[in-house]
Design a protein around this motif. Structure first.
Motif, PDB file in Angstrom:
ATOM      1  N   ARG A 166       0.834  -1.215   0.000  1.00 38.68           N
ATOM      2  CA  ARG A 166       0.000   0.000   0.000  1.00 38.68           C
ATOM      3  C   ARG A 166       0.860   1.253   0.000  1.00 38.68           C
ATOM      4  O   ARG A 166       0.594   2.212  -0.726  1.00 38.68           O
ATOM      5  CB  ARG A 166      -0.916   0.004   1.222  1.00 38.68           C
ATOM      6  CG  ARG A 166      -2.150  -0.813   1.048  1.00 38.68           C
ATOM      7  CD  ARG A 166      -3.129  -0.577   2.210  1.00 38.68           C
ATOM      8  NE  ARG A 166      -3.726  -1.855   2.519  1.00 38.68           N
ATOM      9  CZ  ARG A 166      -3.722  -2.458   3.690  1.00 38.68           C
ATOM     10  NH1 ARG A 166      -3.158  -1.893   4.720  1.00 38.68           N
ATOM     11  NH2 ARG A 166      -4.288  -3.621   3.861  1.00 38.68           N
ATOM     12  N   LEU A 167       1.913   1.239   0.818  1.00 40.93           N
ATOM     13  CA  LEU A 167       2.792   2.402   0.876  1.00 40.93           C
ATOM     14  C   LEU A 167       3.513   2.609  -0.454  1.00 40.93           C
ATOM     15  O   LEU A 167       3.619   3.738  -0.943  1.00 40.93           O
ATOM     16  CB  LEU A 167       3.813   2.245   2.011  1.00 40.93           C
ATOM     17  CG  LEU A 167       4.794   3.403   2.171  1.00 40.93           C
ATOM     18  CD1 LEU A 167       4.059   4.685   2.529  1.00 40.93           C
ATOM     19  CD2 LEU A 167       5.824   3.086   3.233  1.00 40.93           C
ATOM     20  N   LEU A 168       3.974   1.522  -1.066  1.00 43.01           N
ATOM     21  CA  LEU A 168       4.645   1.652  -2.368  1.00 43.01           C
ATOM     22  C   LEU A 168       3.687   2.176  -3.443  1.00 43.01           C
ATOM     23  O   LEU A 168       4.070   3.001  -4.276  1.00 43.01           O
ATOM     24  CB  LEU A 168       5.234   0.304  -2.784  1.00 43.01           C
ATOM     25  CG  LEU A 168       6.452  -0.154  -1.982  1.00 43.01           C
ATOM     26  CD1 LEU A 168       6.864  -1.553  -2.403  1.00 43.01           C
ATOM     27  CD2 LEU A 168       7.599   0.819  -2.162  1.00 43.01           C
ATOM     28  N   ILE A 169       2.441   1.695  -3.411  1.00 42.03           N
ATOM     29  CA  ILE A 169       1.446   2.194  -4.376  1.00 42.03           C
ATOM     30  C   ILE A 169       1.196   3.677  -4.144  1.00 42.03           C
ATOM     31  O   ILE A 169       1.105   4.470  -5.088  1.00 42.03           O
ATOM     32  CB  ILE A 169       0.141   1.372  -4.276  1.00 42.03           C
ATOM     33  CG1 ILE A 169       0.375  -0.038  -4.814  1.00 42.03           C
ATOM     34  CG2 ILE A 169      -1.002   2.053  -5.017  1.00 42.03           C
ATOM     35  CD1 ILE A 169      -0.781  -0.977  -4.574  1.00 42.03           C
ATOM     36  N   ALA A 176       3.792   9.625  -9.764  1.00 41.90           N
ATOM     37  CA  ALA A 176       3.139   9.778 -11.075  1.00 41.90           C
ATOM     38  C   ALA A 176       2.426  11.125 -11.166  1.00 41.90           C
ATOM     39  O   ALA A 176       2.508  11.815 -12.187  1.00 41.90           O
ATOM     40  CB  ALA A 176       2.159   8.636 -11.287  1.00 41.90           C
ATOM     41  N   ILE A 177       1.736  11.502 -10.107  1.00 42.78           N
ATOM     42  CA  ILE A 177       1.038  12.795 -10.109  1.00 42.78           C
ATOM     43  C   ILE A 177       2.047  13.932 -10.215  1.00 42.78           C
ATOM     44  O   ILE A 177       1.851  14.899 -10.969  1.00 42.78           O
ATOM     45  CB  ILE A 177       0.159  12.933  -8.849  1.00 42.78           C
ATOM     46  CG1 ILE A 177      -1.016  11.965  -8.930  1.00 42.78           C
ATOM     47  CG2 ILE A 177      -0.336  14.359  -8.666  1.00 42.78           C
ATOM     48  CD1 ILE A 177      -1.814  11.848  -7.655  1.00 42.78           C
ATOM     49  N   GLY A 178       3.155  13.795  -9.479  1.00 41.20           N
ATOM     50  CA  GLY A 178       4.204  14.816  -9.560  1.00 41.20           C
ATOM     51  C   GLY A 178       4.779  14.908 -10.963  1.00 41.20           C
ATOM     52  O   GLY A 178       5.051  16.005 -11.460  1.00 41.20           O
ATOM     53  N   GLY A 179       4.955  13.770 -11.627  1.00 36.53           N
ATOM     54  CA  GLY A 179       5.472  13.776 -12.995  1.00 36.53           C
ATOM     55  C   GLY A 179       4.500  14.428 -13.960  1.00 36.53           C
ATOM     56  O   GLY A 179       4.901  15.207 -14.846  1.00 36.53           O
ATOM     57  N   VAL A 180       3.225  14.120 -13.800  1.00 36.22           N
ATOM     58  CA  VAL A 180       2.209  14.725 -14.679  1.00 36.22           C
ATOM     59  C   VAL A 180       2.155  16.229 -14.453  1.00 36.22           C
ATOM     60  O   VAL A 180       2.078  17.018 -15.419  1.00 36.22           O
ATOM     61  CB  VAL A 180       0.824  14.070 -14.432  1.00 36.22           C
ATOM     62  CG1 VAL A 180      -0.285  14.852 -15.101  1.00 36.22           C
ATOM     63  CG2 VAL A 180       0.833  12.635 -14.923  1.00 36.22           C
TER      64      VAL A 180
END
Length: 192
Positions: A166-169, A176-180
């Motif tokens: 869960r923590l890794l997800i 991913a949000i930061g990359g977007v």
């Protein structure tokens, strides 16, 4: 909680499972790697004796006196479990004496159920069968307890694994949000 060996703080990324059930102390991941070869070796003369034979090698790998004391407790725990298991489950089940009426029936070639010569032989045979059943019940209880402990340990490990996944997800989704967002910001900067 801190590592038993080096004293470093145990976190999500360097925590390992405790060596045995009933202790709240554990080794960090790097110290666990130091003792893993010892844990995987066979100990024919007993775990405590094997630990003391390997003491110099473990100290050379970086095991501190505190870590060695914890390993000593673990080896004592293993030896106690093995001794208990040997007492509960004998290597060979002793042969029960065959009642006289059974031997007579076999020699006479009777296909029918053997008939005891008197009630005393039947009582002896039933008492022997009851003892054998009680031994089997105690062995089944011991195996059931051991299986329950193993299942509980496995469930605990699975729960820890779920928490880590869960923590890794969560971390991956934040990445991913930061990359977007970084991509969108770069597009906005380019088209302005």
């Amino acid at each position: 909680m801190n590592c038993v060996n080096c004293g470093s703080r145990l976190t999500f990324f360097n925590e390992t499972d405790a060596l045995w059930n009933g202790t709240d102390r554990a080794f960090c991941a790097s110290c666990r790697k130091k003792i893993t070869p010892f844990l995987e070796e066979a100990a024919p003369d007993g775990n405590v004796a094997h630990l003391h034979d390997r003491r110099d090698a473990l100290i050379a790998r970086g095991v501190t006196p505190e870590g060695f004391a914890h390993l000593n407790e673990y080896c004592k725990h293993l030896d106690a479990l093995l001794a208990k298991r040997r007492r509960e489950i004998p290597d060979e089940i002793p042969a029960e004496p065959i009642p006289e009426w059974t031997e007579r029936a076999e020699t006479e070639g009777s296909a029918a159920a053997p008939v005891p010569s008197n009630g005393e032989d039947l009582r002896v045979a039933l008492a022997q069968q009851k003892k054998a059943n009680e031994k089997l019940e105690s062995q089944l209880d011991a195996l059931g307890t051991e299986l329950a402990d193993s299942t509980r340990i496995l469930c605990d490990r699975l729960e820890r694994m779920r928490e880590r996944i869960r923590l890794l997800i969560y971390l991956a989704s934040i990445g991913a949000i930061g990359g977007v967002l970084a991509f969108l910001v770069s597009l906005i900067v380019l088209f302005r």
